[in-house]
Design a protein around this motif. Structure first.
Motif, PDB file in Angstrom:
ATOM      1  N   TRP A 218       0.838  -1.209   0.000  1.00 17.33           N
ATOM      2  CA  TRP A 218       0.000   0.000   0.000  1.00 17.33           C
ATOM      3  C   TRP A 218       0.873   1.260   0.000  1.00 17.33           C
ATOM      4  O   TRP A 218       0.450   2.302  -0.508  1.00 17.33           O
ATOM      5  CB  TRP A 218      -0.917   0.022   1.229  1.00 17.33           C
ATOM      6  N   ASP A 219       2.064   1.152   0.600  1.00 14.83           N
ATOM      7  CA  ASP A 219       2.978   2.293   0.667  1.00 14.83           C
ATOM      8  C   ASP A 219       4.189   2.112  -0.243  1.00 14.83           C
ATOM      9  O   ASP A 219       5.191   2.815  -0.080  1.00 14.83           O
ATOM     10  CB  ASP A 219       3.479   2.481   2.107  1.00 14.83           C
ATOM     11  N   ALA A 220       4.117   1.183  -1.189  1.00 15.27           N
ATOM     12  CA  ALA A 220       5.271   0.882  -2.038  1.00 15.27           C
ATOM     13  C   ALA A 220       5.775   2.141  -2.731  1.00 15.27           C
ATOM     14  O   ALA A 220       4.994   2.917  -3.278  1.00 15.27           O
ATOM     15  CB  ALA A 220       4.900  -0.180  -3.072  1.00 15.27           C
ATOM     16  N   GLU A 221       7.096   2.339  -2.688  1.00 15.32           N
ATOM     17  CA  GLU A 221       7.707   3.501  -3.312  1.00 15.32           C
ATOM     18  C   GLU A 221       8.585   3.070  -4.479  1.00 15.32           C
ATOM     19  O   GLU A 221       9.035   1.919  -4.552  1.00 15.32           O
ATOM     20  CB  GLU A 221       8.554   4.280  -2.302  1.00 15.32           C
ATOM     21  N   ALA A 222       8.795   3.992  -5.377  1.00 15.37           N
ATOM     22  CA  ALA A 222       9.657   3.701  -6.517  1.00 15.37           C
ATOM     23  C   ALA A 222      11.111   3.632  -6.054  1.00 15.37           C
ATOM     24  O   ALA A 222      11.545   4.397  -5.185  1.00 15.37           O
ATOM     25  CB  ALA A 222       9.486   4.772  -7.594  1.00 15.37           C
ATOM     26  N   SER A 223      11.836   2.712  -6.646  1.00 21.45           N
ATOM     27  CA  SER A 223      13.258   2.613  -6.329  1.00 21.45           C
ATOM     28  C   SER A 223      14.009   3.775  -6.979  1.00 21.45           C
ATOM     29  O   SER A 223      13.457   4.519  -7.801  1.00 21.45           O
ATOM     30  CB  SER A 223      13.807   1.271  -6.841  1.00 21.45           C
ATOM     31  N   GLU A 224      15.278   3.921  -6.600  1.00 23.11           N
ATOM     32  CA  GLU A 224      16.075   4.995  -7.190  1.00 23.11           C
ATOM     33  C   GLU A 224      16.198   4.824  -8.694  1.00 23.11           C
ATOM     34  O   GLU A 224      16.164   5.797  -9.459  1.00 23.11           O
ATOM     35  CB  GLU A 224      17.474   5.019  -6.541  1.00 23.11           C
ATOM     36  N   GLU A 225      16.324   3.587  -9.140  1.00 25.25           N
ATOM     37  CA  GLU A 225      16.409   3.329 -10.574  1.00 25.25           C
ATOM     38  C   GLU A 225      15.103   3.700 -11.271  1.00 25.25           C
ATOM     39  O   GLU A 225      15.097   4.304 -12.354  1.00 25.25           O
ATOM     40  CB  GLU A 225      16.739   1.856 -10.806  1.00 25.25           C
TER      41      GLU A 225
END
Length: 653
Positions: free
Chosen positions: A187-194
């Motif tokens: 639900w809180d998944a964030e995008a990785s730096e890549e």
């Protein structure tokens, strides 16, 4: 009865909703939608899923888009657990990606913008519409202008036909009304730096679309666009929207909506009021067959992970006692960060951090740590040997239970627990009844307000119609009066013209017959007058020429008047101008005769001639006769041409 069951009741879909779905083309296929009969709890047929009217009018159609399938799987939710405005969030995002960014809906970009939150009041959690999609607090995204209230959407449920995909894992999870909503790390998944680097150009383009002066793009414009082109963004399609080919596009579900229906639908699913204009077009031209993507434009395909070969992304459940994990019904839903609002659906931006939550702490370890702190020591417990892992389940193995283990007390508290459970049950029932009563009261107030507004509008229309009728009657009366006055005026003019014609005919003794009458009394009479006027003008011209010729003879010492009227008046004297002229001529003749006699050196006693009495006519005639032989000579000598007119028989004194 489970708390989730209490949310369902017999479906109530109005004729207005049916007409709208027909106009949208959602019922074109016979098996696309099925409506519940008398059941008060969903029992969908095989290959059908539970949805809502408000889902469909916001861009949902079956079979659903792969991006939505992925979201349902990653978040561990069912279709009926999404609120209408969450569905609209997804529709706008897909339309934004395909029409204005020129890429398929991008999972990495989604994670940079959105997160999921529970939708709940302080006294109850929801299963229908139990989760909402929210915009992250640190992201500048489009102001979608969601409505403050979506009235009664939970009561308008139906069944949509979800065709089976090639792989069973890719199908929507079958309906399960008893399945609880459990908050997951995803639900809180964030995008990785890549992923952030890969989508930085897309985020910059979004900011450019929002802030370019004179070409600002809004969420309402995007919503109006996909409703106008008649393509459902959340339906599985053969072609992306950047290839949209107008009225002949294969993905269109219906013909264009009328301007009235389109405006009504946009105002229904947005917060635009009657004074706010509905956008007729986007300020930025969308990609389509007439505005194709630039050459070498990157597609950047990125879908939410779907189950494949038994491997899934970790979707661990986190404990529900985390603060900020749900949105309360009393929170305000006015900003663009919210996904919807009541009828049991107020969804505002959660106050918790947008960072991914740390791994959940095991309840058992937490309890041991609390016991150690209560005993006054900070020494950690010795490591307990790990148990061997159970058989691997690709989905359930990644879940962490949100139910804390209970410590069994040494005393018997069964009676107290039973009483407490009964009290809690009664309290929950009272709370639910109170909420239902409050909802009914709000609905009644809304219906009364709408009825009053309709009555006021009807009164205003009646007054407007009456005013228009009065103005029409006044205009007709004024027109009739004008016609009467015009007829009287024409009659008077005709009478005057006829009078002038009669007078002219009397004075000129000349009448005329028209060769081609037009059978209009006024015009025919005017033609008669013009004929007489022409004759009169010609007579006046001839008279003027004749009088000018005679004027020097009658008035040798006067200057000729400049106008015909003055010239005619000079000849219309009370004197006998002919007698006067003859007398003048006689005087000239006498003077000339006297001068001639004098020149001939004849002796004449002129005193005797002057004293001569009037001569008798016989004597006058004999003298004239005797003088005739010499008359021509005398006139020639005087330079006078003799006239053929006989001389008067009497002298004129």
């Amino acid at each position: 009865m489970a708390a989730e069951d209490l949310e369902w009741e017999r479906s109530k879909i109005s004729n207005q909703d049916l007409n709208m779905m027909k106009k949208l083309g959602l019922m074109k296929k016979e098996d696309a939608i099925r409506f519940p009969s008398e059941e008060s709890y969903p029992n969908p047929p095989m290959e059908y899923r539970v949805s809502f009217v408000d889902h469909l009018i916001r861009g949902l159609s079956a079979p659903i888009h792969d991006f939505l399938r992925g979201l349902l799987f990653v978040y561990g939710i069912q279709l009926h657990q999404l609120t209408p405005n969450s569905i609209l969030h997804i529709s706008i995002f897909i339309t934004l990606c395909e029409c204005f960014l020129g890429v398929p809906p991008n999972w990495a970009l989604w994670k940079r913008i959105f997160l999921l939150r529970r939708n709940a009041s302080r006294n109850a959690t929801y299963n229908i519409g139990g989760v909402v999609i929210c915009v992250r607090t640190d992201v500048d995204y489009f102001d979608v202008k969601f409505p403050d209230s979506v009235q009664g959407w939970r009561k308008k449920w139906l069944y949509i036909h979800e065709e089976s995909a090639n792989s069973v894992e890719h199908n929507i999870i079958p309906f399960d009304g008893n399945a609880k909503i459990q908050r997951r790390r995803s639900w809180d998944a964030e995008a990785s730096e890549e992923e952030k680097k890969a989508t930085e150009a897309l985020m910059s383009r979004i900011h450019q679309l929002q802030n370019t002066r004179g070409k600002e793009l809004s969420g309402v414009q995007i919503t109006a666009y996909f409703l106008r082109i008649r393509v459902q963004p959340l339906q599985a399609r053969k072609n992306p929207l950047w290839t949209y080919a107008g009225g002949n596009d294969a993905n269109r579900l219906s013909s264009d909506l009328s301007a009235k229906d389109l405006e009504k639908l946009i105002r229904r699913i947005s917060r635009l009021n009657k004074k706010d204009p509905v956008p007729s077009s986007c300020r930025v031209e969308p990609y389509s067959s007439t505005n194709p993507l630039p050459e070498n434009h990157p597609t950047m395909a990125s879908l939410p992970p779907l189950p494949e070969d038994g491997e899934v992304e970790e979707q661990a459940i986190v404990a529900e006692d985390n603060q900020g994990s749900s949105l309360h019904e009393s929170e305000v839903a006015g900003s663009h960060k919210s996904a919807a609002s009541h009828e049991k659906e107020v969804e505002s931006e959660a106050s918790e951090s947008t960072q991914s939550l740390p791994p959940a702490v095991s309840p058992k370890n937490k309890r041991k740590r609390d016991d150690a702190e209560a005993s006054g020591t900070s020494k950690p417990e010795e490591a307990v040997p790990s148990r061997p892992k159970a058989a691997y389940d690709p989905y359930l193995e990644t879940l962490i239970s949100s139910d804390d283990e209970e410590v069994v007390p040494n005393v018997d508290v069964a009676a107290r627990t039973k009483k407490l459970a009964e009290a809690n049950k009664r309290a929950d029932a009272l709370v639910q009844k109170l909420e239902q009563s409050e909802a009914a009261r709000k609905k009644a107030e809304l219906v009364a307000s709408e009825a009053k507004a309709e009555a006021d509008e009807a009164k205003a229309k009646v007054a407007s119609v009456e005013e228009l009728q009065k103005r029409l009657e006044d205009a007709e009366s004024a027109l009739n009066e004008h016609k009467t006055a015009q007829a009287a005026r024409e009659e008077g003019i005709l009478k005057r013209l006829k009078s002038q014609i009669r007078r002219t005919e009397t004075q000129t003794n000349q009448g005329f017959d028209l060769e081609n009458p037009v059978n209009d009394p006024l015009l025919d009479t005017l033609s008669y007058l013009e004929l007489h006027g022409s004759e009169i003008r010609e007579g006046v011209s001839n008279a003027s020429a004749g009088l000018s010729t005679l004027f020097p003879y009658f008035f040798p010492k006067k200057e000729e008047p400049p106008t015909f009227l003055a010239l005619a008046k000079s000849f219309n004297s009370s004197e006998d101008l002919g007698l006067k002229m003859r007398q003048e001529n006689m005087k000239v003749a006498v003077e000339s005769t006297v001068a001639l006699v004098a020149d001939s050196q004849q002796t004449v006693d002129w005193m005797k001639v002057g004293d001569t009495d009037q001569i008798e006519q016989s004597r006058w005639r004999s003298l004239i006769k005797a003088a005739k032989p010499n008359t021509k000579k005398i006139l020639a000598y005087l330079g006078i041409k003799p006239s053929s007119t006989p001389s008067s028989s009497r002298p004129e004194v």
